[in-house]
Enzyme design. Structure first.
Site, PDB file in Angstrom:
ATOM      1  N   THR A  15       0.847  -1.211   0.000  1.00 35.29           N
ATOM      2  CA  THR A  15       0.000   0.000   0.000  1.00 35.29           C
ATOM      3  C   THR A  15       0.873   1.249   0.000  1.00 35.29           C
ATOM      4  O   THR A  15       0.627   2.212  -0.758  1.00 35.29           O
ATOM      5  CB  THR A  15      -0.911   0.005   1.254  1.00 35.29           C
ATOM      6  OG1 THR A  15      -1.647  -1.193   1.255  1.00 35.29           O
ATOM      7  CG2 THR A  15      -1.844   1.196   1.271  1.00 35.29           C
ATOM      8  N   CYS A  43      -5.974 -12.505   4.802  1.00 35.76           N
ATOM      9  CA  CYS A  43      -7.270 -12.739   5.458  1.00 35.76           C
ATOM     10  C   CYS A  43      -8.095 -13.793   4.718  1.00 35.76           C
ATOM     11  O   CYS A  43      -9.013 -14.373   5.286  1.00 35.76           O
ATOM     12  CB  CYS A  43      -8.053 -11.429   5.539  1.00 35.76           C
ATOM     13  SG  CYS A  43      -7.037 -10.067   6.143  1.00 35.76           S
ATOM     14  N   TYR A 280      10.478   4.708   8.982  1.00 34.44           N
ATOM     15  CA  TYR A 280       9.072   4.686   9.389  1.00 34.44           C
ATOM     16  C   TYR A 280       8.649   3.224   9.543  1.00 34.44           C
ATOM     17  O   TYR A 280       9.296   2.318   8.998  1.00 34.44           O
ATOM     18  CB  TYR A 280       8.197   5.391   8.332  1.00 34.44           C
ATOM     19  CG  TYR A 280       8.405   6.897   8.309  1.00 34.44           C
ATOM     20  CD1 TYR A 280       9.574   7.442   7.784  1.00 34.44           C
ATOM     21  CD2 TYR A 280       7.452   7.762   8.825  1.00 34.44           C
ATOM     22  CE1 TYR A 280       9.778   8.821   7.777  1.00 34.44           C
ATOM     23  CE2 TYR A 280       7.638   9.129   8.820  1.00 34.44           C
ATOM     24  CZ  TYR A 280       8.801   9.652   8.295  1.00 34.44           C
ATOM     25  OH  TYR A 280       9.010  11.011   8.296  1.00 34.44           O
ATOM     26  N   ALA A 281       7.597   3.019  10.265  1.00 32.25           N
ATOM     27  CA  ALA A 281       7.118   1.629  10.410  1.00 32.25           C
ATOM     28  C   ALA A 281       5.596   1.620  10.501  1.00 32.25           C
ATOM     29  O   ALA A 281       4.992   2.541  11.070  1.00 32.25           O
ATOM     30  CB  ALA A 281       7.726   0.977  11.646  1.00 32.25           C
TER      31      ALA A 281
HETATM   32  P1  FAD Z   1       2.019  -8.532   6.445  1.00 33.19           P
HETATM   33  O1  FAD Z   1       0.838  -8.280   5.612  1.00 33.19           O
HETATM   34  O2  FAD Z   1       2.062  -9.808   7.213  1.00 33.19           O
HETATM   35  O3  FAD Z   1       3.283  -8.460   5.529  1.00 33.19           O
HETATM   36  C1  FAD Z   1       4.571  -8.618   6.033  1.00 33.19           C
HETATM   37  C2  FAD Z   1       5.462  -9.180   4.959  1.00 33.19           C
HETATM   38  O4  FAD Z   1       6.798  -8.878   5.297  1.00 33.19           O
HETATM   39  C3  FAD Z   1       5.399 -10.688   4.882  1.00 33.19           C
HETATM   40  O5  FAD Z   1       5.062 -11.101   3.581  1.00 33.19           O
HETATM   41  C4  FAD Z   1       6.800 -11.142   5.247  1.00 33.19           C
HETATM   42  O6  FAD Z   1       7.221 -12.243   4.480  1.00 33.19           O
HETATM   43  C5  FAD Z   1       7.635  -9.936   4.917  1.00 33.19           C
HETATM   44  N1  FAD Z   1       8.871  -9.858   5.716  1.00 33.19           N
HETATM   45  C6  FAD Z   1       9.025  -9.964   7.041  1.00 33.19           C
HETATM   46  N2  FAD Z   1      10.300  -9.792   7.410  1.00 33.19           N
HETATM   47  C7  FAD Z   1      10.998  -9.582   6.272  1.00 33.19           C
HETATM   48  C8  FAD Z   1      12.359  -9.353   5.994  1.00 33.19           C
HETATM   49  N3  FAD Z   1      13.278  -9.293   6.953  1.00 33.19           N
HETATM   50  N4  FAD Z   1      12.715  -9.188   4.705  1.00 33.19           N
HETATM   51  C9  FAD Z   1      11.793  -9.237   3.709  1.00 33.19           C
HETATM   52  N5  FAD Z   1      10.502  -9.450   3.909  1.00 33.19           N
HETATM   53  C10 FAD Z   1      10.098  -9.625   5.184  1.00 33.19           C
HETATM   54  N6  FAD Z   1      -6.735  -8.889   9.686  1.00 33.19           N
HETATM   55  C11 FAD Z   1      -7.949  -8.336   9.597  1.00 33.19           C
HETATM   56  O7  FAD Z   1      -8.107  -7.146   9.835  1.00 33.19           O
HETATM   57  N7  FAD Z   1      -9.028  -9.096   9.243  1.00 33.19           N
HETATM   58  C12 FAD Z   1      -8.913 -10.414   8.963  1.00 33.19           C
HETATM   59  O8  FAD Z   1      -9.907 -11.069   8.639  1.00 33.19           O
HETATM   60  C13 FAD Z   1      -7.645 -11.006   9.055  1.00 33.19           C
HETATM   61  N8  FAD Z   1      -7.481 -12.327   8.807  1.00 33.19           N
HETATM   62  C14 FAD Z   1      -6.225 -12.856   8.822  1.00 33.19           C
HETATM   63  C15 FAD Z   1      -6.054 -14.199   8.523  1.00 33.19           C
HETATM   64  C16 FAD Z   1      -4.784 -14.761   8.542  1.00 33.19           C
HETATM   65  C17 FAD Z   1      -4.621 -16.200   8.242  1.00 33.19           C
HETATM   66  C18 FAD Z   1      -3.677 -13.961   8.864  1.00 33.19           C
HETATM   67  C19 FAD Z   1      -2.300 -14.561   8.888  1.00 33.19           C
HETATM   68  C20 FAD Z   1      -3.825 -12.641   9.180  1.00 33.19           C
HETATM   69  C21 FAD Z   1      -5.093 -12.065   9.164  1.00 33.19           C
HETATM   70  N9  FAD Z   1      -5.287 -10.729   9.472  1.00 33.19           N
HETATM   71  C22 FAD Z   1      -6.547 -10.194   9.411  1.00 33.19           C
HETATM   72  C23 FAD Z   1      -4.162  -9.876   9.873  1.00 33.19           C
HETATM   73  C24 FAD Z   1      -3.645  -9.063   8.694  1.00 33.19           C
HETATM   74  O9  FAD Z   1      -3.340  -9.916   7.650  1.00 33.19           O
HETATM   75  C25 FAD Z   1      -2.436  -8.284   9.119  1.00 33.19           C
HETATM   76  O10 FAD Z   1      -2.809  -7.433  10.161  1.00 33.19           O
HETATM   77  C26 FAD Z   1      -1.831  -7.464   8.010  1.00 33.19           C
HETATM   78  O11 FAD Z   1      -1.508  -8.265   6.928  1.00 33.19           O
HETATM   79  C27 FAD Z   1      -0.575  -6.752   8.525  1.00 33.19           C
HETATM   80  O12 FAD Z   1       0.065  -6.129   7.494  1.00 33.19           O
HETATM   81  P2  FAD Z   1       1.653  -5.934   7.530  1.00 33.19           P
HETATM   82  O13 FAD Z   1       2.023  -5.221   6.306  1.00 33.19           O
HETATM   83  O14 FAD Z   1       2.048  -5.374   8.822  1.00 33.19           O
HETATM   84  O15 FAD Z   1       2.230  -7.395   7.502  1.00 33.19           O
END
Ligand code: FAD
Length: 872
Positions: A15, A43, A280-281
């Site tokens: 995003t 999800c 940023y995070a």
């Molecule tokens: P993510 O989307 O998890 O992305 C992080 C990515 O970073 C991963 O692909 C990982 O491989 C990569 N990564 C990590 N470390 C490194 C590194 N050192 N180098 C390179 N790449 C790296 N939330 C809801 O609100 N509603 C729902 O219904 C829901 N259902 C879910 C169902 C499941 C099975 C799961 C697992 C999660 C669900 N969630 C849901 C939670 C939601 O998916 C997360 O809150 C959201 O994806 C977080 O986004 P993010 O960008 O922080 O992390």
């Protein structure tokens, strides 16, 4: 050219990258993603496993090529960010295809690496049959394992959102599912008084779950995995899915000495900037601001990750000019047919954070009760005691949960109060809502509490009260009261209350309750206006009480503490199936009908009682029954969950028969016959096809349903067992008088005839059977049937029984044979003791047709269910 590097290419990362490009065409954007995929729908993963989502490709919003091309972004999949050299603004990256490490220089860095599933450090945790679910690779592993190993049984450890979603999806594949949860409830993110509805729903689905228990180790046994629980139980299954929570993937941040919060998340300011101004995070990795708690916390949800990413992208590009207000935590999940949702603070959180609060819990309907398809909906509201500000809400129901949670969430985010809920104007037409939406109703009650117009008592406080200290009034109708009430309650229907005030003491604490709370409130106002002061209305009424006092898990159904791979969750004794089958026609799920001949059961009417709360459905049924003949069958559908229990209780009390009951998406379908099925089953038996019983699962399903439902019925003192040992006429007479008395008081009665008592249940006509010498002796010396019984006293050389019969006639007392007939017609269970039959040489053929043969175990089973056991 400035370079923006992003770690993580899914919710937050992808995003932010897209937003950066939409805002600026000149910068260099690089995404580093460890997996083979980017921009996938985490999800949706459980639903791909369960085959609701059938197309693998539908899980991917973008891929490396399409995303790279559309947004001109360098997407490096299969690359892992290893280390951040903050001083030189370099990130070390490993190409996972060739293990080569290289440096990437950045101007601004965004971390969105998400959260990783928790794995407890317990023996056997590395077993290859244990899975977690985070990404597409995990999904494929689980899917392939299920297929290649032909998985029949799975254990889910942890009953949070992901655990329950996975459980449902495996269940939908036909896999037997067991769940173990550490806390006393499933879905620990919500309050117990809301979760209890999920418990009953899971029970009704036949999902096996253990609460207050914990896996302490795993062991493998050939291809099977055994989980050892703290309780000492062992559960064997083909696979285990761990879903006990997630923790921020903070290694990069930790190694780079970025500031971390108490829960291990990266600390960010209102601009989503870490302790390093160039980094940023966003997303699951941060400990962001929760403005209801006024502190940082971890909220691992997709919505906040996406919103944060958009803001962080702007701040990285233009400097910190856009603030992230924070998040309150809003989530929703499908749990089989139910939807459960929460927004803001729960009561649990308020307690641990010492926040003063008030609460309201209402049972309402998804839309107007008179419009077809209205389904039950429960709403719990938490608000601030001092100013009525809304702090949180939770909902559970079959329909309309999502829109209500979003409305209340919006109100919380706009700092709304309970007074806003009262005034909340909604779109109303009968198919969608009621003129007073559940949101308004919750507001009305909250306002009454806030203005001291109403004092409520909550279920958890109520059950702790010393009943002697209170005066408990059930203000529902007599019909409802008769079906079931709270122990110790007296019944004064609300409409009679004004005329019965002399029965209500002024010097005692008075607790009122009705079905869900509304009539209790009216009764409350009547009492207050008549000078009573210590009056309280039970929040959620009898409905909440019933949910609360029920067994919260179904673990006690499983008698063994060793649950093997082949153990059927509801494995029952086959002979018991066959016996009980005679009481329940088989429901054919495919055709949604019963495999009984309509003519045979004379289906008279169909009643739609959906949307009506108790006693509505029962009253409708009662009215219909008053118009029809015995053996007439009525089909009724209702949505009040209490109906499932009430109907059993009512049928028992009124001597009618439930032919079957099933539930589908919140609608309960029951088929009920006027009169006692057992009394006509003999004549009809030949019409029912039992030929496929041995291989049929249908009966198991019905049996399971009834087992689950019946175990939940709160009927006090409902059984009596009478052992008839004697064959003295007067004693036998007494035993039938007592049996008929007990049956008319609504009890289930079993008469167990043993030794001399067996002669009472012999056929009048002599049946020729082969007997040995001793048996012939007994046969000669004993009365051949009940008409030949003698008196225990004053036998008067054989004239006593005659005098007794004359006396009985004078006094209008029925003869024993009539009494026995009446007892059988009214459902008294007459059992002959197999062991004494053997000893006395009496064969089955010599006994009356309605008699069941049973051993001591049968007697013990009946006796243990009874609270009256008589030996005559
Ligand atoms: P993510 O989307 O998890 O992305 C992080 C990515 O970073 C991963 O692909 C990982 O491989 C990569 N990564 C990590 N470390 C490194 C590194 N050192 N180098 C390179 N790449 C790296 N939330 C809801 O609100 N509603 C729902 O219904 C829901 N259902 C879910 C169902 C499941 C099975 C799961 C697992 C999660 C669900 N969630 C849901 C939670 C939601 O998916 C997360 O809150 C959201 O994806 C977080 O986004 P993010 O960008 O922080 O992390």
């Amino acid at each position: 050219m400035k370079t923006f590097v992003i770690v993580g290419g899914v919710a937050g990362g992808a995003t932010a990258a897209a937003r950066l490009r939409r805002l600026d065409e000149t910068i260099n954007i690089i995404i580093i993603e460890r997996e083979n995929y980017i921009s996938y729908a985490n999800c949706g993963l459980p639903y791909y496993i369960g085959e609701t989502i059938k197309e693998w490709d539908n899980l991917f919003v973008q891929n490396k090529e399409s995303f790279g091309k559309r947004f001109n972004i360098d997407v490096k999949i299969n690359h892992e960010a290893m280390f951040i050299d903050r001083e030189n603004k370099i990130i070390k990256v490993k190409d996972l295809k060739n293990n080569k490490i290289f440096d990437l220089r950045y101007d601004k860095l965004l971390l969105s690496p998400g959260a990783e599933p928790l794995k407890p450090n317990i023996p056997g945790i590395e077993n290859k049959n244990i899975f977690t679910l985070r990404n597409p690779l995990d999904t494929l592993s689980i899917k392939n394992f299920i297929k290649s190993k032909n998985v029949k049984k799975a254990l889910i450890v942890g009953a949070g959102f992901i655990g329950l979603e996975v459980a449902e999806n495996l269940y939908n594949l036909g896999i037997k599912v067991s769940i173990v949860e550490l806390s006393p409830q499933v879905m620990p993110a919500i309050d117990f008084d809301v979760a209890i509805e999920l418990h009953q729903h899971l029970k009704s689905k036949g999902v096996e779950f253990y609460l207050n228990d914990q896996v302490i180790g795993f062991e493998s046994k050939e291809s099977i995995i055994g989980a050892k629980l703290l309780s000492g139980r062992k559960i064997y299954s083909d696979m285990v899915v761990l879903s006990i929570g997630v923790k921020p993937e903070n290694k990069l941040a930790k190694d780079a000495s970025l500031a971390l919060g108490k829960k291990g998340g990266i600390l960010v300011n209102e601009f989503l900037q870490t302790s390093d101004p160039d980094i940023y995070a966003v997303g699951d990795v941060i400990e962001g601001y929760n403005y209801l708690l006024e502190k940082n916390t971890v909220i691992p949800l997709a919505g906040p990750a996406n919103k944060q990413a958009r803001i962080a992208a702007e701040n990285m590009l233009y400097g910190n000019n856009r603030k992230y207000k924070g998040s309150i935590g809003v989530s929703i999940a499908k749990v089989f047919d139910l939807t459960v949702a929460t927004a803001g603070l729960t009561e649990k959180i308020c307690k641990t954070e010492n926040i003063s609060y008030e609460k309201v819990l209402i049972h309402s309907s998804s839309h107007a009760g008179y419009y077809p398809g209205a389904l039950p909906l429960t709403l719990k509201l938490i608000f601030k005691k001092e100013n009525g500000k809304i702090l949180g809400a939770q909902l559970v129901g079959y329909d309309g949960v999502d829109k209500r949670i979003d409305v209340i969430s919006a109100m919380i985010q706009k700092e709304g109060t309970i007074f806003d809920l009262v005034e909340f104007e909604h779109a109303y037409a009968p198919p969608y809502s009621s003129a007073k939406d559940p949101i308004n109703i919750a507001g009305y009650i909250a306002e009454n509490i806030f203005n001291n117009n109403l004092k409520m008592i909550y279920i958890e406080d109520f059950i702790k009260l010393d009943r002697k200290e209170i005066f408990l009034i059930d203000v529902r109708t007599k019909e409802e009261f008769d079906i079931g009430t709270i122990e110790g309650a007296i019944n004064i229907p609300v409409d009679d209350l004004r005329n019965c005030l002399n029965q209500v003491p002024k010097d005692k604490k008075i607790i009122l309750f009705c079905g869900v709370g509304l009539r209790g409130y009216i009764a409350y106002r009547i009492l207050i206006k008549h000078g009573y002061s210590e009056v309280f209305n039970l929040m959620g009424g009898y409905k909440t009480y019933q949910y609360f006092i029920q067994k919260q898990s179904n673990e006690d159904i499983f008698e063994n503490d060793f649950i093997g791979i082949d153990d059927n969750i509801y494995q029952l004794d086959k002979s018991k199936f066959l016996k009980d089958l005679k009481n329940y026609p088989i429901y054919d799920e495919k055709n949604e009908s019963f495999n009984i001949n309509k003519d045979e059961f004379n289906v008279i009417a169909e009643i739609d009682a959906c949307g009506l709360n108790c006693p509505g459905p029962i009253l409708k049924l009662k009215k219909e029954f008053s118009k029809i003949e015995n053996n007439g069958v009525v089909l009724i559908k209702a949505t009040d969950p209490g109906f499932k229990k009430d109907i059993f209780a009512w049928a028992k009390l009124s001597g009618n028969t439930i032919l079957d009951i099933k539930e589908n998406k919140g609608v309960i379908y029951a088929k009920i016959m006027k009169g006692n099925y057992k009394s006509i089953k003999k004549d009809k038996e030949s019409n029912i096809d039992y030929s496929n019983v041995d291989n049929s699962n249908d009966f198991k399903k019905i049996e399971n349903k009834n087992k689950v439902i019946e175990e939940n019925i709160v009927i006090k003192n409902d059984s009596a067992t009478i052992i008839v040992f004697s064959n003295d006429m007067d004693k036998v007479l007494a035993s039938f008088v007592l049996a008929l008395g007990a049956i008319s008081a609504g009890k289930k009665v079993t008469m167990f005839f043993t030794f001399w008592g067996l002669t009472v249940i012999r056929k009048k006509n002599k049946i020729k059977t082969k007997k040995d010498f001793m048996s012939k002796m007994f046969a000669k010396k004993l009365p051949s049937n009940l008409n030949k019984l003698k008196l225990s006293k004053m036998n008067l050389f054989g004239l006593g029984p005659l005098f007794m019969k004359i006396r009985m006639k004078q006094k209008n007392v029925d003869f024993i044979d009539n009494m026995m007939k009446e007892a059988l017609e009214n459902g008294v269970n007459i059992v002959a003791c197999q062991m004494s039959m053997d000893v006395m040489g009496i064969s089955k053929e010599e006994l009356l047709d309605d008699v069941e043969i049973g051993g001591v175990a049968t007697y013990m089973e009946k006796a243990s269910e009874s609270n009256i056991n008589l030996f005559i």
